[in-house]
Design an enzyme around this catalytic site. Structure first.
Site, mmCIF file in Angstrom:
data_model
loop_
_atom_site.group_PDB
_atom_site.id
_atom_site.type_symbol
_atom_site.label_atom_id
_atom_site.label_comp_id
_atom_site.label_asym_id
_atom_site.label_seq_id
_atom_site.Cartn_x
_atom_site.Cartn_y
_atom_site.Cartn_z
ATOM 1 N N HIS A 64 7.119 15.016 -7.577
ATOM 2 C CA HIS A 64 8.213 14.444 -7.869
ATOM 3 C C HIS A 64 9.493 15.235 -7.694
ATOM 4 O O HIS A 64 10.521 14.860 -7.428
ATOM 5 C CB HIS A 64 8.164 13.591 -9.183
ATOM 6 C CG HIS A 64 7.208 12.457 -8.962
ATOM 7 N ND1 HIS A 64 6.567 12.077 -9.914
ATOM 8 C CD2 HIS A 64 6.958 11.571 -8.344
ATOM 9 C CE1 HIS A 64 5.434 11.030 -9.896
ATOM 10 N NE2 HIS A 64 5.966 10.625 -8.697
ATOM 11 N N ASP A 88 5.399 4.281 -9.960
ATOM 12 C CA ASP A 88 5.120 5.077 -11.122
ATOM 13 C C ASP A 88 6.432 5.470 -11.694
ATOM 14 O O ASP A 88 6.270 5.854 -12.936
ATOM 15 C CB ASP A 88 3.992 6.255 -11.074
ATOM 16 C CG ASP A 88 4.422 7.169 -10.221
ATOM 17 O OD1 ASP A 88 5.429 7.852 -10.220
ATOM 18 O OD2 ASP A 88 3.792 7.112 -8.791
ATOM 19 N N GLU A 108 10.080 -1.536 -4.747
ATOM 20 C CA GLU A 108 8.507 -1.421 -4.928
ATOM 21 C C GLU A 108 8.186 -2.796 -4.620
ATOM 22 O O GLU A 108 8.516 -3.712 -4.895
ATOM 23 C CB GLU A 108 8.242 -1.053 -6.173
ATOM 24 C CG GLU A 108 7.076 -0.845 -6.647
ATOM 25 C CD GLU A 108 5.969 -0.361 -5.904
ATOM 26 O OE1 GLU A 108 5.988 0.775 -5.671
ATOM 27 O OE2 GLU A 108 4.898 -1.268 -5.550
ATOM 28 N N ASP A 158 8.677 7.117 -0.987
ATOM 29 C CA ASP A 158 7.553 7.662 -2.047
ATOM 30 C C ASP A 158 6.230 6.436 -1.639
ATOM 31 O O ASP A 158 6.171 5.717 -2.629
ATOM 32 C CB ASP A 158 7.868 7.809 -3.365
ATOM 33 C CG ASP A 158 6.771 8.293 -4.356
ATOM 34 O OD1 ASP A 158 5.656 8.832 -3.877
ATOM 35 O OD2 ASP A 158 6.975 8.105 -5.550
ATOM 36 N N ASP A 161 -0.399 6.087 1.446
ATOM 37 C CA ASP A 161 -0.913 6.454 2.502
ATOM 38 C C ASP A 161 -0.587 5.388 3.745
ATOM 39 O O ASP A 161 -0.550 4.267 3.290
ATOM 40 C CB ASP A 161 -2.124 7.093 2.576
ATOM 41 C CG ASP A 161 -1.924 8.540 1.844
ATOM 42 O OD1 ASP A 161 -1.670 9.506 2.460
ATOM 43 O OD2 ASP A 161 -2.282 8.558 0.638
HETATM 44 N N1 SAM Z 1 3.146 9.991 -4.781
HETATM 45 C C1 SAM Z 1 2.143 8.773 -4.506
HETATM 46 C C2 SAM Z 1 1.139 9.412 -3.258
HETATM 47 O O1 SAM Z 1 1.333 9.978 -2.108
HETATM 48 O O2 SAM Z 1 -0.098 9.360 -3.494
HETATM 49 C C3 SAM Z 1 2.586 7.737 -3.853
HETATM 50 C C4 SAM Z 1 3.014 6.965 -5.495
HETATM 51 S S1 SAM Z 1 3.831 5.514 -5.353
HETATM 52 C C5 SAM Z 1 2.779 4.830 -6.545
HETATM 53 C C6 SAM Z 1 3.490 4.565 -3.937
HETATM 54 C C7 SAM Z 1 3.884 3.137 -4.315
HETATM 55 O O3 SAM Z 1 4.355 2.669 -2.899
HETATM 56 C C8 SAM Z 1 2.965 2.213 -4.709
HETATM 57 O O4 SAM Z 1 3.675 1.766 -6.106
HETATM 58 C C9 SAM Z 1 2.853 0.920 -4.053
HETATM 59 O O5 SAM Z 1 2.937 -0.191 -4.398
HETATM 60 C C10 SAM Z 1 4.204 1.265 -3.116
HETATM 61 N N2 SAM Z 1 4.233 0.585 -1.718
HETATM 62 C C11 SAM Z 1 3.206 0.549 -0.908
HETATM 63 N N3 SAM Z 1 3.598 -0.086 0.135
HETATM 64 C C12 SAM Z 1 5.101 -0.416 0.046
HETATM 65 C C13 SAM Z 1 5.894 -1.447 0.684
HETATM 66 N N4 SAM Z 1 5.536 -1.759 1.915
HETATM 67 N N5 SAM Z 1 7.138 -1.454 0.352
HETATM 68 C C14 SAM Z 1 7.323 -1.029 -0.939
HETATM 69 N N6 SAM Z 1 6.594 -0.306 -1.778
HETATM 70 C C15 SAM Z 1 5.355 0.039 -1.217
#
Ligand code: SAM
Length: 286
Positions: A64, A88, A108, A158, A161
């Site tokens: 972060h 998160d 998100e 953020d 994958d």
């Molecule tokens: N740092 C982390 C990693 O690389 O493992 C990523 C953490 S963060 C929790 C990733 C977030 O992206 C999740 O909360 C997920 O719900 C969100 N996410 C996935 N696809 C998304 C989308 N199309 N639009 C917005 N948020 C999305």
């Protein structure tokens, strides 16, 4: 995925990384993800979405801090910031340490990740929810980028994958929309995985970003629970000023911001790539 004693990260085909779960605190299918939270003696609370570690209490600061502070210290006037993903809220916490940031919008897709993290990761994200500069919108980040009239100085992707709901955040169409919503001098930073294990994903993203922006590069962060060596964060902008900011200027902007990983000297060093990553990068963007 769990037998209540270990939880396995199954992100990379060919390996499974087992976390001993001293306690399984939560497990749920949210509609967007399979979410699991365990307690591990080395990493504290560990959040997994669809079998991929997202955040842990012990090492969240590494990822972060580098995702937030590198572009925010480099930008001359980062007033309006957008986070896509980041459920998160650990990234938001780092962004809001910057008094120069006047608004932070987070888009998100999964409301339950935010609600859940607010309850279980208050040790790092509590300040975010009392900050009037912070607004969360629950929507697909790609749709938001395609439709919004707002403009941003810094955009931080953020994401999970490039599978499931996160896949759309690695497409050329999404990168084109990020360019559209960026103010002149704006910077985009993206989560681009671990190139040793994900070379194709890394190259595809770098190639697409480089075809869209005048300047594309990447920098490194080491995060123990993102298994496989260096993690890369992509950097794109139509202005290379942010890459040329000197250490003294960075140090001035960093004054009063508490960090455990980021330093102005390390900011500059993080752009120096080992040869195998530089070769992957050069081949992707040429
Ligand atoms: N740092 C982390 C990693 O690389 O493992 C990523 C953490 S963060 C929790 C990733 C977030 O992206 C999740 O909360 C997920 O719900 C969100 N996410 C996935 N696809 C998304 C989308 N199309 N639009 C917005 N948020 C999305």
């Amino acid at each position: 995925m769990t037998d209540r004693k270990t939880v396995s990260e199954t992100l990379h085909k060919g390996i499974s990384v087992d976390f001993e779960a001293d306690e399984v605190l939560y497990e749920e299918a949210t509609g967007h993800h399979h979410l699991a939270l365990i307690r591990n003696r080395l990493f504290g609370k560990v959040l997994l979405l669809d079998g991929a570690v997202q955040v842990t209490s012990a090492d969240e600061f590494m990822y972060h801090e580098m995702m937030a502070h590198v572009p925010l210290m480099a930008h001359a006037d980062p007033r309006d910031v957008l986070i896509i993903g980041g459920g998160d809220c650990g990234l938001a916490e780092e962004v809001l340490k910057h008094a120069r940031v006047k608004t932070l919008t987070q888009v998100e897709i999964d409301a339950s990740v935010v609600d859940f993290s607010r309850r279980h990761f208050a040790d790092f994200n509590a300040p975010v929810f009392d900050d009037p500069r912070f607004v969360v919108e629950i929507a697909d980040g790609a749709l938001f980028a395609a439709q919004t009239d707002k403009r941003f100085d810094v955009v931080l992707v953020d994401s999970t994958d490039p599978t499931g709901p996160g896949a759309v955040l690695f497409t050329p169409a999404f990168y084109r929309d990020l360019k559209r919503i960026l103010r002149p001098g704006g910077i985009v930073v993206t989560q681009n995985g671990v190139p040793f294990l994900q070379p194709t994903e890394f190259q595809t993203a770098m190639g697409a970003l480089a075809s869209m922006f005048a300047t594309t590069g990447c920098y490194l962060v080491a995060v123990p629970t993102y298994f496989g060596g260096h993690m890369t964060l992509g950097w794109s902008s139509d202005d290379d000023a942010g890459l040329n900011v000197g250490e003294e200027t960075l140090a001035g902007r960093a004054t009063g911001i508490e960090t455990r990983y980021y330093t102005p000297a390390h900011h500059k060093a993080a752009f120096v790539l080992p040869r195998f990553i530089k070769t992957l990068f050069d081949n992707a963007v040429e």
